[in-house]
Design a protein around this motif. Structure first.
Motif, PDB file in Angstrom:
ATOM      1  N   THR A 145       0.962  -1.076  -0.064  1.00 24.82           N
ATOM      2  CA  THR A 145      -0.068  -0.041  -0.067  1.00 24.82           C
ATOM      3  C   THR A 145       0.868   1.389  -0.085  1.00 24.82           C
ATOM      4  O   THR A 145       1.998   1.379   0.547  1.00 24.82           O
ATOM      5  CB  THR A 145      -0.993   0.168   1.185  1.00 24.82           C
ATOM      6  N   GLN A 146       0.231   2.229  -0.603  1.00 25.09           N
ATOM      7  CA  GLN A 146       1.304   3.487  -0.671  1.00 25.09           C
ATOM      8  C   GLN A 146       0.919   4.405   0.688  1.00 25.09           C
ATOM      9  O   GLN A 146       0.135   4.371   1.065  1.00 25.09           O
ATOM     10  CB  GLN A 146       0.510   4.383  -1.839  1.00 25.09           C
ATOM     11  N   LEU A 147       2.223   4.989   1.152  1.00 21.91           N
ATOM     12  CA  LEU A 147       2.362   5.798   2.272  1.00 21.91           C
ATOM     13  C   LEU A 147       1.707   7.054   1.629  1.00 21.91           C
ATOM     14  O   LEU A 147       2.336   7.963   0.832  1.00 21.91           O
ATOM     15  CB  LEU A 147       3.422   5.998   2.651  1.00 21.91           C
ATOM     16  N   LEU A 148       0.418   7.737   2.032  1.00 21.57           N
ATOM     17  CA  LEU A 148      -0.113   8.746   1.773  1.00 21.57           C
ATOM     18  C   LEU A 148       0.118   9.737   2.403  1.00 21.57           C
ATOM     19  O   LEU A 148       0.422   9.574   3.789  1.00 21.57           O
ATOM     20  CB  LEU A 148      -1.580   8.583   1.643  1.00 21.57           C
ATOM     21  N   THR A 149      -0.095  11.258   2.062  1.00 26.09           N
ATOM     22  CA  THR A 149       0.219  12.287   3.322  1.00 26.09           C
ATOM     23  C   THR A 149      -0.799  13.144   3.242  1.00 26.09           C
ATOM     24  O   THR A 149      -2.093  13.038   2.352  1.00 26.09           O
ATOM     25  CB  THR A 149       1.260  13.170   2.666  1.00 26.09           C
ATOM     26  N   ASN A 150      -0.889  14.310   3.946  1.00 26.10           N
ATOM     27  CA  ASN A 150      -1.992  15.265   4.115  1.00 26.10           C
ATOM     28  C   ASN A 150      -1.923  16.237   3.196  1.00 26.10           C
ATOM     29  O   ASN A 150      -2.509  17.273   3.020  1.00 26.10           O
ATOM     30  CB  ASN A 150      -1.965  15.669   5.392  1.00 26.10           C
ATOM     31  N   ALA A 151      -1.124  15.891   1.934  1.00 27.75           N
ATOM     32  CA  ALA A 151      -1.188  16.798   0.833  1.00 27.75           C
ATOM     33  C   ALA A 151      -2.539  17.009   0.196  1.00 27.75           C
ATOM     34  O   ALA A 151      -2.924  18.041  -0.390  1.00 27.75           O
ATOM     35  CB  ALA A 151      -0.025  16.448  -0.437  1.00 27.75           C
ATOM     36  N   LEU A 152      -3.432  15.964   0.486  1.00 29.32           N
ATOM     37  CA  LEU A 152      -4.891  16.347  -0.108  1.00 29.32           C
ATOM     38  C   LEU A 152      -5.668  16.690   1.211  1.00 29.32           C
ATOM     39  O   LEU A 152      -5.366  15.996   2.359  1.00 29.32           O
ATOM     40  CB  LEU A 152      -5.510  14.778  -0.495  1.00 29.32           C
ATOM     41  N   PRO A 153      -6.213  17.893   1.086  1.00 25.92           N
ATOM     42  CA  PRO A 153      -6.918  18.200   2.285  1.00 25.92           C
ATOM     43  C   PRO A 153      -7.969  17.206   3.130  1.00 25.92           C
ATOM     44  O   PRO A 153      -7.873  17.443   4.249  1.00 25.92           O
ATOM     45  CB  PRO A 153      -7.823  19.564   1.727  1.00 25.92           C
ATOM     46  N   TYR A 154      -8.466  16.389   2.414  1.00 22.00           N
ATOM     47  CA  TYR A 154      -9.428  15.602   3.237  1.00 22.00           C
ATOM     48  C   TYR A 154      -8.607  14.382   3.870  1.00 22.00           C
ATOM     49  O   TYR A 154      -9.310  13.732   4.771  1.00 22.00           O
ATOM     50  CB  TYR A 154     -10.468  14.704   2.172  1.00 22.00           C
ATOM     51  N   TYR A 155      -7.314  14.392   3.941  1.00 21.61           N
ATOM     52  CA  TYR A 155      -6.327  13.589   4.633  1.00 21.61           C
ATOM     53  C   TYR A 155      -5.905  13.977   5.985  1.00 21.61           C
ATOM     54  O   TYR A 155      -5.296  13.576   6.789  1.00 21.61           O
ATOM     55  CB  TYR A 155      -5.170  12.935   3.948  1.00 21.61           C
ATOM     56  N   GLU A 156      -6.023  15.538   5.819  1.00 19.99           N
ATOM     57  CA  GLU A 156      -5.321  16.309   6.920  1.00 19.99           C
ATOM     58  C   GLU A 156      -5.754  15.762   8.405  1.00 19.99           C
ATOM     59  O   GLU A 156      -5.054  15.771   9.348  1.00 19.99           O
ATOM     60  CB  GLU A 156      -5.852  17.829   6.898  1.00 19.99           C
ATOM     61  N   GLU A 157      -6.992  15.538   8.560  1.00 19.70           N
ATOM     62  CA  GLU A 157      -7.617  15.040   9.883  1.00 19.70           C
ATOM     63  C   GLU A 157      -7.127  13.610  10.251  1.00 19.70           C
ATOM     64  O   GLU A 157      -7.192  13.376  11.466  1.00 19.70           O
ATOM     65  CB  GLU A 157      -9.115  15.123   9.747  1.00 19.70           C
TER      66      GLU A 157
END
Length: 191
Positions: A145-157
């Protein structure tokens, strides 16, 4: 019309029909690639009778802090499945009754556990593929699985704090109740 013209016209028509009908055979299921589409965020896979959906890790944009682990487990079998999800030095173990679903997402209304599962010693940068080992009984599968970040606003929380106090432990107070779809649920973060 002369006989030669008719024969030439018939050969020309046949020359057009044969290639076109041959293209139709390229659409048969025996000759096309099988592609599995993940309809949501995260990776998916199957381990024995258990289906894994929405498997993902989210960290801060710099990749400097811990990552939060998310997944959904669906037991398609006829008996209770004991499942463990391992990434880096973190292991989460759950028992899922036949036909039940376990959701590890504290902010989801369908969640089975309000505990945040953090992975502290992840040796990956944002965007990297991370190996997650899922075991169900004697079956085992590594799902990337890919390590995602809060670069997308809906992942911020979903970015965990730097403190490891949010990590679940083996204490009885952190075990999900039987009503939440987990008969013997424990979440253990080793680290």
């Amino acid at each position: 019309m002369k006989r030669h013209n008719r024969a030439a016209l018939a050969v020309a028509a046949l020359a057009l029909v044969i290639p076109v009908s041959g293209c139709a055979s390229l659409l048969s299921p025996h000759q096309t690639a099988e592609y599995h589409y993940n309809g949501g965020d995260g990776a998916s896979g199957s381990v024995g009778d258990v289906e894994v959906r929405g498997l993902m890790l989210i960290t801060d944009e710099k990749g400097s802090g811990p990552a939060q682990l998310f997944f959904t487990l669906i037991n398609k079998g006829d008996s209770t499945a004991k499942v463990s999800v391992e990434v880096a030095d973190t292991t989460v173990s759950e028992s899922i009754k036949a036909g039940d679903t376990f959701v590890q997402d504290p902010k989801s209304p369908e969640t089975s556990s309000k505990e945040v599962v953090t992975v502290d010693s992840l040796k990956a940068k944002p965007g990297d593929l991370v190996d997650v080992t899922v075991k169900s009984g004697s079956d085992e599968k590594v799902i990337e699985t890919q390590l995602l970040t809060n670069a997308l606003p809906y992942y911020e929380e979903y970015v965990p704090s730097d403190s490891s106090s949010d990590s679940p432990s083996e204490s009885p107070s952190n075990m999900p109740s039987e009503d939440a779809g987990s008969a013997e649920g424990t979440a253990a973060a080793n680290g």
